[in-house]
Scaffold this motif. Structure first.
Motif, short mmCIF file in Angstrom:
data_model
loop_
_atom_site.label_atom_id
_atom_site.label_comp_id
_atom_site.label_asym_id
_atom_site.label_seq_id
_atom_site.Cartn_x
_atom_site.Cartn_y
_atom_site.Cartn_z
N GLN A 1 0.83 -1.20 0.00
CA GLN A 1 0.00 0.00 0.00
C GLN A 1 0.87 1.25 0.00
O GLN A 1 0.57 2.23 -0.70
N LYS A 2 1.95 1.22 0.79
CA LYS A 2 2.86 2.36 0.84
C LYS A 2 3.52 2.58 -0.52
O LYS A 2 3.67 3.72 -0.99
N HIS A 3 3.90 1.48 -1.16
CA HIS A 3 4.53 1.59 -2.47
C HIS A 3 3.58 2.20 -3.49
O HIS A 3 3.96 3.07 -4.28
N ARG A 4 2.33 1.74 -3.48
CA ARG A 4 1.33 2.29 -4.41
C ARG A 4 1.07 3.76 -4.12
O ARG A 4 0.91 4.56 -5.04
N ALA A 5 1.04 4.10 -2.82
CA ALA A 5 0.81 5.50 -2.44
C ALA A 5 1.96 6.39 -2.92
O ALA A 5 1.72 7.48 -3.45
N ASP A 6 3.19 5.91 -2.78
CA ASP A 6 4.35 6.69 -3.24
C ASP A 6 4.32 6.88 -4.75
O ASP A 6 4.64 7.96 -5.26
N LYS A 7 3.95 5.82 -5.48
CA LYS A 7 3.87 5.93 -6.94
C LYS A 7 2.79 6.94 -7.35
O LYS A 7 2.99 7.73 -8.28
N HIS A 8 1.67 6.91 -6.62
CA HIS A 8 0.59 7.86 -6.92
C HIS A 8 1.04 9.29 -6.65
O HIS A 8 0.77 10.20 -7.44
N VAL A 9 1.75 9.49 -5.54
CA VAL A 9 2.26 10.83 -5.20
C VAL A 9 3.24 11.30 -6.26
O VAL A 9 3.20 12.46 -6.70
N MET A 10 4.13 10.40 -6.71
CA MET A 10 5.11 10.79 -7.73
C MET A 10 4.44 11.18 -9.04
O MET A 10 4.85 12.14 -9.70
N ARG A 11 3.40 10.43 -9.42
CA ARG A 11 2.68 10.78 -10.65
C ARG A 11 2.06 12.18 -10.55
O ARG A 11 2.08 12.94 -11.51
N ALA B 1 10.27 15.03 0.80
CA ALA B 1 9.33 15.62 -0.15
C ALA B 1 8.15 14.69 -0.40
O ALA B 1 7.01 15.13 -0.53
N LEU B 2 8.41 13.36 -0.47
CA LEU B 2 7.32 12.41 -0.68
C LEU B 2 6.34 12.44 0.48
O LEU B 2 5.12 12.45 0.29
N VAL B 3 6.89 12.45 1.70
CA VAL B 3 6.03 12.50 2.89
C VAL B 3 5.24 13.81 2.90
O VAL B 3 4.03 13.84 3.16
N SER B 4 5.94 14.91 2.62
CA SER B 4 5.28 16.22 2.61
C SER B 4 4.24 16.30 1.50
O SER B 4 3.15 16.84 1.70
#
Length: 598
Positions: free
Chosen positions: A9-19, A319-322
């Motif tokens: 879930q964390k990995h998917r969330a990070d990918k979504h944030v990066m997009r 930056a990802l967390v923020s």
């Protein structure tokens, strides 16, 4: 199993944030393409520099052959490549920085705009300091992603590719040997990213809590000092600060281990591999010193961008967390209620009706229960009751700060949700107990952003008698008002809020304990202004002092969210119910033998 699910879930969330972060760049595609092109040119110039040095060492220096013509060309080529690299690196860095600043400017406007339209439900449930942290600290961390990390990752990645191209040009076998280092570096990067993400997530949360505690302390400083709570607040702040320091120390230890020691160890392995290759080769062949120099130079240059990427990973994780927190704010659906439908009626008479309205802030505890009343055009309806009885909640619903879930509210026979925001805000005038003043001058605080002329501003001030103190100010209507109007008395601020309301000539007037925080002398002027303001307007007034609403057409007495009594001042006194007891208590003439507990 659960840990793996959380990781996915964390990995998917990070990918979504990066997009979403990359999507912000798409508005600047042309500038990005130009910067990328300049980066390619600068990288190519950097890569070909060692090849020219290799040619000089092996073809001219080693055999001691120094023809001026070819050497001049080599020197000019080397200097030219250096100049091209320096020039294009400057412009590509400048371009990436401009793009980054433009992106973060747009994002901050988006975040601030979103906050303006969030409903009061959101602000009820979100600490002010935490919200400030998201808008300032978190967007600042994202800015560093675009300003530092973006250009560093792109330039470093292209440099690594370019270096390997140069290595393959010089010696395919040695280049393949150096490729062995890539899995080690990729593994280090992956491990560092995995560990640092947890550390920086904790760091951002603790920083947000620090801001929230600081904001709470500054807002309530008078009460803190009056109640001698300095030590308790210092202890609580110290605990959060210690947790933040602990998280930062974990980050320092991780950086010291991964960014220096581990990467340098891989560099030494690579250096030993190159020297061993040339050492073994020297047993059977003459070693080309120029190739050796070029490969060692490439190895040094190879680890520079690797170190840069590793060093930027901590900023990337922050930056990802923020970004996750900022996008969470942008995606928050607790919006202020808006118009439903396309009818857009107008408020002409000012008739207000509540029909069987029940309301809860949390969806569990009902603050209002089956509220029904009518305020006819031009009438004054007063709301009285003890603290927590639901008076302000009625005002909040009428102003459409919160949605009505159970029951209906009508204005001039039309459902409240069908009115546009402009119609409600322009035709319903709200005066709160604590009048908020914006930084600016007196005229600006009366006019706000509405199209109100200077004459209309002065006319509104004169109507509520605010002109009497405004004309005595050194700069009159251009007198500067500081933050929250601290240089003005509470009565002066209230009169300015009256003038602000009257400048729009509302049809419905809403007064939320408008005289509760002013002195008796000022209250007389305010009561006189209120009397003029109420003429010809429907008025809904929350009353703290019962003496101020004795002439109301209808008084609603609330108790625990219900209307328990209603009538005029005289009729309610005759009933000798809750209103009678409140009135006697305020005037110090509680009848003998009467108890509020009866």
């Amino acid at each position: 199993m659960r840990a793996e699910l959380v990781r996915q879930q964390k990995h998917r969330a990070d990918k979504h944030v990066m997009r979403r972060l990359i999507a912000y760049l798409m508005d600047f595609k042309k500038s990005l393409a130009l910067a990328f092109g300049m980066l390619l040119i600068a990288t190519a110039a950097d890569v070909f520099g060692p090849i020219i040095m290799k040619i000089f060492i092996d073809d001219y220096l080693t055999p001691r052959h120094f023809p001026w013509g070819p050497l001049t060309l080599l020197a000019a080529g080397f200097i030219g490549l250096y100049a091209i690299s320096a020039l294009f690196n400057y412009f590509q860095l400048l371009s990436f920085q401009k793009i980054a600043l433009n992106v973060i400017q747009k994002m901050r406007v988006d975040v601030f705009s979103k906050v303006q339209y969030l409903g009061l439900t959101f602000f009820d449930q979100t600490p002010g300091g935490s919200l400030v942290s998201r808008i300032t600290n978190d967007t600042e961390a994202i800015k560093e992603l675009y300003v530092s990390v973006l250009s560093a990752f792109i330039s470093s990645g292209i440099m690594i590719i370019g270096i390997f191209v140069g290595m393959f040009i010089l010696d395919v076998r040695l280049a393949l040997i150096c490729l062995i280092l890539m899995p080690f570096l990729t593994g280090l990067t992956w491990i560092y990213g995995k560990l640092s993400s947890k550390v920086y997530r904790t760091t951002r949360v603790k920083l947000s809590q620090l801001n929230a505690k600081l904001n709470e302390s500054l807002q309530g400083m008078a009460m803190i000092q009056a109640m001698r709570q300095e030590r308790r607040l210092r202890r609580e702040f110290g605990k959060i600060n210690a947790d933040h320091k602990s998280a930062m120390l974990k980050s320092v230890r991780l950086n010291a281990l991964m960014l220096r020691s581990a990467v340098y160890s891989v560099y030494l392995i690579g250096l030993m591999m190159i020297l061993s290759f040339f050492g073994i080769q020297s047993f059977d062949h003459v070693v080309q010193i120029g190739v050796l120099y070029a490969f060692i130079n490439y190895l040094d240059r190879f680890f520079d961008p690797v170190n840069t990427i590793m060093q930027q990973l901590n900023i990337f994780q922050q930056a990802l967390v923020s970004a996750e927190r900022v996008f969470g704010l942008l995606d928050d659906d607790r919006m202020a209620p808006v118009q439903i439908g396309t009818e857009s009626p107008s408020i002409r008479e000012g008739k207000v009706e509540f029909r069987h309205v029940t309301f809860s802030y949390d969806g569990t505890t009902d603050i209002l229960k089956n509220i029904t009343f009518t305020a006819n055009p031009g009438e004054t309806v007063a709301l009285v009751g003890h603290t927590g009885s639901g008076k302000s909640s009625i005002i909040n619903l009428l102003m459409r700060f919160y949605p009505v879930i159970h029951g209906d509210i009508y204005i001039d026979g039309k459902p409240l949700p069908t009115f546009s925001d402009n119609e409600l805000r322009n035709r319903i005038g709200l005066v709160l107990q604590d009048s908020f003043m914006f930084v600016g001058d007196v005229a600006d605080n009366i006019r706000l952003s509405h199209q109100v002329s200077d004459d209309a501003v002065k006319k509104a001030a004169k109507f509520v008698q605010a002109d009497q103190f405004i004309e005595k100010l050194p700069d009159k209507y251009h007198e500067v008002i500081g933050e929250r109007g601290a240089t003005f008395s509470s009565g002066q601020r209230q009169l300015l809020s009256f003038a602000r309301t009257m400048a729009l000539n509302p049809k419905i007037l809403v007064l939320d304990e408008a005289t509760a925080s002013v002195d008796t002398e000022t209250e007389e002027a305010i009561q006189s202004a209120l009397e003029k303001m109420r003429r010809g307007r429907t008025t809904i007034a929350i009353a703290h002092r019962l003496s101020t609403i004795q002439d109301a057409d209808q008084i609603l007495v609330l108790h625990q969210g219900e209307i328990v009594e209603r009538g005029t001042h005289q009729s309610l006194l005759k009933e000798k119910g809750l209103y009678y007891k409140m009135y006697q208590l305020q005037h110090g003439r509680m009848a003998k033998g009467t108890s509020l507990m009866q």
